[in-house]
Motif scaffolding. Structure first.
Motif, PDB file in Angstrom:
ATOM      1  N   ASP A 298     -46.312 -76.087  23.707  1.00  0.00           N
ATOM      2  CA  ASP A 298     -47.274 -76.226  22.612  1.00  0.00           C
ATOM      3  C   ASP A 298     -46.566 -76.535  21.305  1.00  0.00           C
ATOM      4  OD1 ASP A 298     -49.247 -75.636  24.433  1.00  0.00           O
ATOM      5  OD2 ASP A 298     -49.458 -73.550  23.819  1.00  0.00           O
TER       6      ASP A 298
ATOM      7  N   ASN B 240     -50.436 -78.193  24.067  1.00  0.00           N
ATOM      8  CA  ASN B 240     -51.461 -78.244  23.034  1.00  0.00           C
ATOM      9  C   ASN B 240     -50.822 -78.551  21.681  1.00  0.00           C
ATOM     10  OD1 ASN B 240     -53.674 -77.323  24.814  1.00  0.00           O
ATOM     11  ND2 ASN B 240     -52.427 -75.489  24.932  1.00  0.00           N
TER      12      ASN B 240
ATOM     13  N   GLY C 177     -53.038 -82.397  26.872  1.00  0.00           N
ATOM     14  CA  GLY C 177     -53.318 -81.096  26.271  1.00  0.00           C
ATOM     15  C   GLY C 177     -54.406 -81.205  25.237  1.00  0.00           C
ATOM     16  N   ASP C 178     -54.788 -80.077  24.693  1.00  0.00           N
ATOM     17  CA  ASP C 178     -55.835 -80.021  23.673  1.00  0.00           C
ATOM     18  C   ASP C 178     -55.220 -80.248  22.301  1.00  0.00           C
ATOM     19  OD1 ASP C 178     -57.462 -79.356  25.805  1.00  0.00           O
ATOM     20  OD2 ASP C 178     -57.506 -77.221  25.330  1.00  0.00           O
TER      21      ASP C 178
ATOM     22  N   ARG D 177     -55.672 -71.380  24.055  1.00  0.00           N
ATOM     23  CA  ARG D 177     -55.536 -72.759  24.509  1.00  0.00           C
ATOM     24  C   ARG D 177     -55.070 -72.762  25.953  1.00  0.00           C
ATOM     25  NH1 ARG D 177     -54.385 -71.801  19.446  1.00  0.00           N
ATOM     26  NH2 ARG D 177     -55.410 -73.060  17.900  1.00  0.00           N
TER      27      ARG D 177
END
Length: 150
Positions: A30, A46, A63-64, A140
């Motif tokens: 992330d 993310n 990913g977000d 997430r």
């Protein structure tokens, strides 16, 4: 006339204003930033910032993404939670959910989207069940789950 020190200071301010993930760079994990982010490499994780995200033509994100604004020119596989404009250029490839105040999709963009409106209060116009991700404390997806996405 500009002095050498002034030029160096401006270059440092510019560098600190945008975090750049260059082509050829691959990251698994992330990313959280306080600056704008430009992605030209590959990211599996993310991405979170209160600023703007640009996914360049060579950029790929699995990913977000949570941001104030986004411009997708490359590839994104995941969900977008954007407070302002979510823009997809003709070169963009996107599969996922977009929760945004505004959306712009150019002709030629390859998008498979579920779209909902992001209101300034953080709620969407859909049911309360669809509010996932609008709260900054929303968990997430773990990277392991993202790596399995196709």
């Amino acid at each position: 006339m500009w002095t050498k020190e002034r030029k160096i200071q401006e270059e440092m301010e510019m560098a600190s204003a945008t975090s750049v993930f260059a082509p050829g760079l691959s990251i698994i994990g992330d990313i959280e930033a306080t600056s704008d982010i430009r992605i030209e490499g590959d990211i599996c994780g993310n991405v979170v910032t209160k600023k703007k995200v640009i996914v360049g033509v060579s950029g790929k994100v699995k990913g977000d993404i949570h941001a104030s604004e986004i411009c997708v020119m490359g590839e994104v596989l995941g969900d977008l939670y954007i407070q302002g404009l979510a823009r997809f250029t003709a070169e963009a490839t996107m599969k996922g959910t977009v929760c945004s105040e505004k959306i712009g999709i150019e002709a030629g963009a390859d998008v498979e989207l579920t779209v909902s409106k992001f209101n300034k209060g953080g709620a969407t116009e859909r049911s309360a069940k669809s509010q996932k991700g609008n709260d900054p404390n929303t968990p997430r997806r773990p990277v392991e789950e993202l790596m399995k996405m196709d």
